[in-house]
Design a protein around this motif. Structure first.
Motif, PDB file in Angstrom:
ATOM      1  N   VAL A  77      34.617   4.083  -5.592  1.00 26.27           N
ATOM      2  CA  VAL A  77      34.926   2.728  -6.035  1.00 26.27           C
ATOM      3  C   VAL A  77      34.823   2.694  -7.553  1.00 26.27           C
ATOM      4  O   VAL A  77      33.817   3.108  -8.126  1.00 26.27           O
ATOM      5  N   ALA A  78      35.892   2.195  -8.199  1.00 29.05           N
ATOM      6  CA  ALA A  78      35.910   2.071  -9.658  1.00 29.05           C
ATOM      7  C   ALA A  78      35.729   0.605 -10.028  1.00 29.05           C
ATOM      8  O   ALA A  78      36.372  -0.266  -9.447  1.00 29.05           O
ATOM      9  N   ARG A  79      34.847   0.337 -10.999  1.00 33.72           N
ATOM     10  CA  ARG A  79      34.579  -1.030 -11.437  1.00 33.72           C
ATOM     11  C   ARG A  79      34.598  -1.104 -12.960  1.00 33.72           C
ATOM     12  O   ARG A  79      34.100  -0.209 -13.637  1.00 33.72           O
ATOM     13  N   VAL A  80      35.155  -2.200 -13.457  1.00 32.19           N
ATOM     14  CA  VAL A  80      35.112  -2.480 -14.895  1.00 32.19           C
ATOM     15  C   VAL A  80      33.817  -3.220 -15.174  1.00 32.19           C
ATOM     16  O   VAL A  80      33.511  -4.221 -14.517  1.00 32.19           O
ATOM     17  N   THR A  81      33.033  -2.734 -16.133  1.00 33.58           N
ATOM     18  CA  THR A  81      31.770  -3.392 -16.467  1.00 33.58           C
ATOM     19  C   THR A  81      31.809  -4.100 -17.810  1.00 33.58           C
ATOM     20  O   THR A  81      31.024  -5.010 -18.049  1.00 33.58           O
ATOM     21  N   ASP A  82      32.730  -3.688 -18.697  1.00 35.36           N
ATOM     22  CA  ASP A  82      32.792  -4.316 -20.022  1.00 35.36           C
ATOM     23  C   ASP A  82      34.180  -4.111 -20.618  1.00 35.36           C
ATOM     24  O   ASP A  82      34.801  -3.061 -20.424  1.00 35.36           O
ATOM     25  N   ILE A  83      34.641  -5.128 -21.322  1.00 34.19           N
ATOM     26  CA  ILE A  83      35.898  -5.039 -22.069  1.00 34.19           C
ATOM     27  C   ILE A  83      35.639  -5.680 -23.428  1.00 34.19           C
ATOM     28  O   ILE A  83      35.150  -6.807 -23.499  1.00 34.19           O
ATOM     29  N   HIS A  84      35.933  -4.945 -24.483  1.00 32.36           N
ATOM     30  CA  HIS A  84      35.824  -5.531 -25.821  1.00 32.36           C
ATOM     31  C   HIS A  84      36.966  -5.006 -26.696  1.00 32.36           C
ATOM     32  O   HIS A  84      37.647  -4.055 -26.340  1.00 32.36           O
ATOM     33  N   THR A  85      37.172  -5.660 -27.799  1.00 32.59           N
ATOM     34  CA  THR A  85      38.280  -5.318 -28.691  1.00 32.59           C
ATOM     35  C   THR A  85      37.755  -4.569 -29.908  1.00 32.59           C
ATOM     36  O   THR A  85      36.712  -4.910 -30.465  1.00 32.59           O
ATOM     37  N   TRP A 109      32.559  14.269  -3.934  1.00 32.08           N
ATOM     38  CA  TRP A 109      33.977  13.911  -4.022  1.00 32.08           C
ATOM     39  C   TRP A 109      34.497  14.206  -5.414  1.00 32.08           C
ATOM     40  O   TRP A 109      33.786  14.021  -6.407  1.00 32.08           O
ATOM     41  N   GLY A 110      35.763  14.641  -5.471  1.00 38.82           N
ATOM     42  CA  GLY A 110      36.441  14.825  -6.749  1.00 38.82           C
ATOM     43  C   GLY A 110      36.882  13.471  -7.283  1.00 38.82           C
ATOM     44  O   GLY A 110      37.336  12.614  -6.533  1.00 38.82           O
ATOM     45  N   VAL A 111      36.733  13.277  -8.581  1.00 37.77           N
ATOM     46  CA  VAL A 111      37.113  12.006  -9.195  1.00 37.77           C
ATOM     47  C   VAL A 111      38.554  12.104  -9.690  1.00 37.77           C
ATOM     48  O   VAL A 111      38.868  12.949 -10.523  1.00 37.77           O
ATOM     49  N   PRO A 112      39.437  11.245  -9.185  1.00 38.51           N
ATOM     50  CA  PRO A 112      40.838  11.289  -9.630  1.00 38.51           C
ATOM     51  C   PRO A 112      40.991  10.617 -10.994  1.00 38.51           C
ATOM     52  O   PRO A 112      40.051  10.022 -11.517  1.00 38.51           O
ATOM     53  N   ASP A 113      42.191  10.718 -11.549  1.00 34.00           N
ATOM     54  CA  ASP A 113      42.481   9.998 -12.792  1.00 34.00           C
ATOM     55  C   ASP A 113      42.340   8.503 -12.537  1.00 34.00           C
ATOM     56  O   ASP A 113      42.533   8.015 -11.429  1.00 34.00           O
ATOM     57  N   LEU A 114      41.986   7.781 -13.588  1.00 33.05           N
ATOM     58  CA  LEU A 114      41.862   6.332 -13.505  1.00 33.05           C
ATOM     59  C   LEU A 114      43.063   5.691 -14.183  1.00 33.05           C
ATOM     60  O   LEU A 114      43.607   6.230 -15.154  1.00 33.05           O
ATOM     61  N   ILE A 115      43.477   4.535 -13.696  1.00 33.63           N
ATOM     62  CA  ILE A 115      44.604   3.811 -14.278  1.00 33.63           C
ATOM     63  C   ILE A 115      44.129   2.416 -14.653  1.00 33.63           C
ATOM     64  O   ILE A 115      43.654   1.666 -13.802  1.00 33.63           O
ATOM     65  N   VAL A 116      44.239   2.098 -15.938  1.00 32.35           N
ATOM     66  CA  VAL A 116      43.912   0.757 -16.416  1.00 32.35           C
ATOM     67  C   VAL A 116      45.208  -0.036 -16.411  1.00 32.35           C
ATOM     68  O   VAL A 116      46.210   0.370 -17.006  1.00 32.35           O
ATOM     69  N   VAL A 117      45.193  -1.176 -15.695  1.00 35.26           N
ATOM     70  CA  VAL A 117      46.379  -2.021 -15.588  1.00 35.26           C
ATOM     71  C   VAL A 117      46.111  -3.299 -16.382  1.00 35.26           C
ATOM     72  O   VAL A 117      45.166  -4.025 -16.094  1.00 35.26           O
ATOM     73  N   SER A 118      46.966  -3.537 -17.409  1.00 30.10           N
ATOM     74  CA  SER A 118      46.853  -4.746 -18.229  1.00 30.10           C
ATOM     75  C   SER A 118      47.853  -5.767 -17.694  1.00 30.10           C
ATOM     76  O   SER A 118      49.017  -5.448 -17.459  1.00 30.10           O
ATOM     77  N   ARG A 119      47.395  -7.008 -17.529  1.00 28.30           N
ATOM     78  CA  ARG A 119      48.254  -8.072 -16.987  1.00 28.30           C
ATOM     79  C   ARG A 119      48.247  -9.275 -17.916  1.00 28.30           C
ATOM     80  O   ARG A 119      47.272  -9.540 -18.600  1.00 28.30           O
ATOM     81  N   THR A 161      42.629  -4.656 -14.727  1.00 28.66           N
ATOM     82  CA  THR A 161      42.171  -4.120 -13.444  1.00 28.66           C
ATOM     83  C   THR A 161      42.143  -2.604 -13.538  1.00 28.66           C
ATOM     84  O   THR A 161      42.756  -2.015 -14.438  1.00 28.66           O
ATOM     85  N   LEU A 162      41.441  -2.000 -12.617  1.00 29.76           N
ATOM     86  CA  LEU A 162      41.262  -0.555 -12.628  1.00 29.76           C
ATOM     87  C   LEU A 162      41.636  -0.005 -11.262  1.00 29.76           C
ATOM     88  O   LEU A 162      41.286  -0.572 -10.235  1.00 29.76           O
ATOM     89  N   GLU A 163      42.377   1.090 -11.252  1.00 26.39           N
ATOM     90  CA  GLU A 163      42.788   1.728 -10.013  1.00 26.39           C
ATOM     91  C   GLU A 163      42.451   3.213 -10.075  1.00 26.39           C
ATOM     92  O   GLU A 163      42.454   3.809 -11.145  1.00 26.39           O
ATOM     93  N   LEU A 164      42.195   3.772  -8.900  1.00 25.79           N
ATOM     94  CA  LEU A 164      42.056   5.217  -8.786  1.00 25.79           C
ATOM     95  C   LEU A 164      43.442   5.768  -8.483  1.00 25.79           C
ATOM     96  O   LEU A 164      44.163   5.241  -7.651  1.00 25.79           O
ATOM     97  N   LYS A 165      43.855   6.835  -9.175  1.00 21.33           N
ATOM     98  CA  LYS A 165      45.212   7.361  -9.039  1.00 21.33           C
ATOM     99  C   LYS A 165      45.568   7.679  -7.596  1.00 21.33           C
ATOM    100  O   LYS A 165      46.639   7.339  -7.131  1.00 21.33           O
TER     101      LYS A 165
END
Length: 169
Positions: A77-85, A109-119, A161-165
């Motif tokens: 499970v991937a979670r976003v904990t902080d976002i700053h500029t 478990w092997g960790v796949p690439d992560l994908i950050v999705v900006s909306r 949002t964050l997704e696992l590849k």
């Protein structure tokens, strides 16, 4: 209360237990009626308590199995904990996304690439950016922390949002 003649088996319905011996209207047999037992009340209470305990055990088993099934379907499970500029040398703002990847299982478990999705404000995808996390394997119950600076400017981005590849393919 129901009573039955011991001799001819004739049944009678009474409002309450008699205090003296009764005589059968059919055969004339006389007998003493025992006071009603309160054991039935205790048995009903014990049965209700057993039923409640069974329901609780059943609920715990169902919830535990559901959690195990969820962990098997989505072990990481991937979670976003902080976002700053941050602002680069050219004065352009970029978002830095930090978070965790957690292994919910009892296996490595092997960790796949992560994908950050900006909306944008309407939920439309503005940008998708894939990156490799710092950890390649996660031990059972392990947590990997990450921080990634998006290469595209942060203008117009309202939600990240964050997704696992592996989950998006």
């Amino acid at each position: 209360m129901k009573i039955t003649c011991d001799f001819c088996k004739t049944e009678y319905s009474l409002d309450r237990a008699p205090t003296s011996p009764v005589k059968c209207a059919l055969c004339g047999h006389t007998w003493a009626v025992a006071a009603p037992s309160h054991r039935n009340t205790l048995l009903v209470f014990v049965a209700a308590l057993c039923a409640l305990l069974s329901a609780v055990v059943f609920a715990v088993v169902v919830v535990t199995r559901h959690q195990v099934a969820a962990a098997q379907n989505q072990p990481l499970v991937a979670r976003v904990t902080d976002i700053h500029t941050v602002v680069d040398a050219a004065g352009v703002g970029h978002l830095v996304v930090s978070g965790t990847v957690t292994n919910q299982t009892d296996e490595i478990w092997g960790v796949p690439d992560l994908i950050v999705v900006s909306r944008d404000a309407a939920g439309n995808v503005v940008a998708r950016q894939k990156f490799m996390p710092s950890a390649t394997l996660l031990d059972a119950g392990g947590v990997a922390h990450f921080s990634h600076t998006l290469s595209s400017p942060s203008a117009g981005v309202k939600k990240i949002t964050l997704e696992l590849k592996d989950m998006t393919e």
